[in-house]
Every structure is written in structure tokens, then in C-alpha cells.
Design a protein around this motif. Structure first.
Motif, short mmCIF file in Angstrom:
data_model
loop_
_atom_site.label_atom_id
_atom_site.label_comp_id
_atom_site.label_asym_id
_atom_site.label_seq_id
_atom_site.Cartn_x
_atom_site.Cartn_y
_atom_site.Cartn_z
N ARG A 175 21.27 1.95 11.88
CA ARG A 175 20.49 0.67 11.89
C ARG A 175 19.20 0.63 11.86
N VAL A 176 18.68 1.87 11.68
CA VAL A 176 17.01 1.89 11.60
C VAL A 176 16.68 1.81 10.44
N LEU A 177 17.65 1.54 9.33
CA LEU A 177 17.43 1.35 8.09
C LEU A 177 16.68 0.14 7.84
N GLY A 178 15.56 -0.02 7.22
CA GLY A 178 14.84 -1.15 6.95
C GLY A 178 13.70 -1.22 8.06
N THR A 179 13.59 -0.66 8.92
CA THR A 179 12.41 -0.66 10.04
C THR A 179 11.10 -0.05 9.37
N GLU A 180 10.15 -1.27 9.64
CA GLU A 180 8.78 -0.95 9.12
C GLU A 180 8.04 -0.58 10.42
N PHE A 181 7.06 0.39 10.08
CA PHE A 181 6.18 0.63 11.04
C PHE A 181 4.91 0.24 10.85
N PRO A 182 3.99 0.47 11.85
CA PRO A 182 2.71 -0.26 11.82
C PRO A 182 1.87 0.13 10.77
N SER A 183 1.29 -0.41 10.10
CA SER A 183 0.10 0.21 8.82
C SER A 183 -0.78 0.60 9.20
N THR A 184 -1.45 1.37 8.16
CA THR A 184 -2.70 2.08 8.26
C THR A 184 -3.82 1.86 7.41
N ALA A 186 -13.23 6.11 -4.70
CA ALA A 186 -14.07 6.06 -3.77
C ALA A 186 -14.60 4.71 -3.31
N GLY A 187 -14.51 4.61 -2.02
CA GLY A 187 -14.97 3.00 -1.68
C GLY A 187 -14.09 2.25 -1.58
N ASP A 188 -12.68 2.17 -2.17
CA ASP A 188 -11.70 1.22 -1.88
C ASP A 188 -11.12 1.53 -0.34
N THR A 189 -10.76 0.20 0.05
CA THR A 189 -9.97 0.24 1.37
C THR A 189 -8.46 0.10 0.94
N VAL A 190 -7.87 1.04 1.74
CA VAL A 190 -6.44 0.88 1.15
C VAL A 190 -5.55 0.68 2.37
N THR A 191 -4.46 0.11 2.46
CA THR A 191 -3.40 -0.03 3.52
C THR A 191 -2.37 0.54 2.93
N ALA A 192 -1.38 1.50 4.08
CA ALA A 192 -0.28 1.95 3.87
C ALA A 192 0.80 1.41 4.67
N VAL A 193 1.85 1.04 4.16
CA VAL A 193 2.93 0.24 5.12
C VAL A 193 4.23 1.18 4.71
N PRO A 194 4.69 1.63 5.80
CA PRO A 194 5.80 2.42 5.93
C PRO A 194 7.10 1.89 6.34
N GLN A 195 8.38 2.20 5.79
CA GLN A 195 9.27 1.44 6.06
C GLN A 195 10.57 2.41 5.63
N LYS A 250 11.69 7.69 3.97
CA LYS A 250 10.62 6.82 4.58
C LYS A 250 9.69 6.40 3.15
N ASP A 251 9.54 5.24 2.67
CA ASP A 251 8.79 4.94 1.44
C ASP A 251 7.51 4.03 2.19
N VAL A 252 6.66 4.59 1.64
CA VAL A 252 5.01 3.96 1.91
C VAL A 252 4.44 3.35 0.78
N ASP A 253 4.14 1.86 1.02
CA ASP A 253 3.39 1.45 -0.08
C ASP A 253 2.14 1.33 0.31
#
Length: 151
Positions: free
Chosen positions: A6-15, A98-107, A124-127
């Protein structure tokens, strides 16, 4: 302990992190990268880049910026002493600089077992997206969990 499917699809906090040129240079040096586009701004610009480009695999480190980068495994009840890094793959959509701000969203995108449950796999996929929402990469990690108590 079996991983609950049932953890399938669980999204974790982004970084989120801003990519620093100094870190890019250090990373390039640490992996033995000799192409000057990763360390010399003039060489990068001469090659058509707007700044120092992010070397391959650097984006893996975005999630490591969290205070507990492996807490997602603990939250699933996984004993960190029983894991192996099984696989890592990247699909790149755009270059990051360099200089880009990026966000990682894991699921969690898959959970399965082999050998009668003795080995469990967590996918785990991370966009990774740039601050303007442009997708940069999708990373996939496969974690192998040894379950010696399985039949």
C-alpha cells in the motif's frame, strides 16, 4: 518484515536547493571529470552553455540535502542495516546549471519481492524540476531489502 504494497504511490517531502558553482567544480573533480566545461565558466560558455552545467549524477545529491536523507526508508519500517543499493538510472529532459534552484519530489513507484520474500525491492522515482517548473530529470532508485526471516 514485508514491505506493505500500500506504500505504492507514497510521495515524500520535496527538497529544494540552489546549485552552487563551487559544489559543481568540487563534484567534477571528485568524480575525475576532466572536461573543462564543468569547471571553467569560459569553457562552458564557449561550448554554448549559459553557466557551468551540472555533471551527470550530480542531481542524486539534491535529496541528500535533507537532515535525514534516508528517513523515507525508516518511515516504511525498513531496517537500514538490511538494505543494498540495487540500481540507479536517470532520464534527462533539460540541462541544469549553476545558479538554478531545483526541487526534487520523490515517490514510491513500485514494490515487489523475489526469492519467496527473502529479497524485497522498493522503486523510488524522483522528479527534478527547475524553479520555473521545467522538468530537468527523473531519477529512479531501486533499493533491495534483505529479509532473512522470509520462508
Amino acid at each position: 518484515m514485508a514491505i506493505d504494497p500500500r506504500v505504492l504511490g507514497t510521495e515524500f517531502p520535496s527538497t529544494t536547493m540552489t546549485i552552487d558553482a563551487g559544489r559543481l567544480r568540487l563534484f567534477a573533480k571528485s568524480i575525475g571529470e576532466t572536461d573543462p566545461i564543468y569547471t571553467d565558466l569560459d569553457a562552458a560558455r564557449d561550448a554554448g552553455h549559459r553557466d557551468l552545467p551540472v555533471p551527470p549524477t550530480f542531481l542524486f545529491g539534491v535529496e541528500l540535502e535533507q537532515p535525514d536523507p534516508f528517513g523515507w526508508l525508516s518511515s516504511l519500517g525498513v531496517d537500514l542495516r538490511s538494505i543494498l543499493h540495487g540500481e540507479q538510472s536517470y532520464t534527462y529532459h533539460q540541462s541544469a546549471y549553476a545558479g538554478d534552484t531545483v526541487t526534487a519530489v520523490p515517490q514510491i513507484t513500485d514494490v515487489y519481492s523475489k526469492k519467496g520474500g527473502a529479497l524485497e525491492f522498493i522503486v523510488k522515482d524522483v522528479d527534478i524540476r527547475r524553479q520555473d517548473g521545467v522538468p530537468l530529470a527523473t531519477m529512479q532508485t531501486v533499493i533491495v531489502v534483505r529479509n532473512p526471516g522470509a520462508n
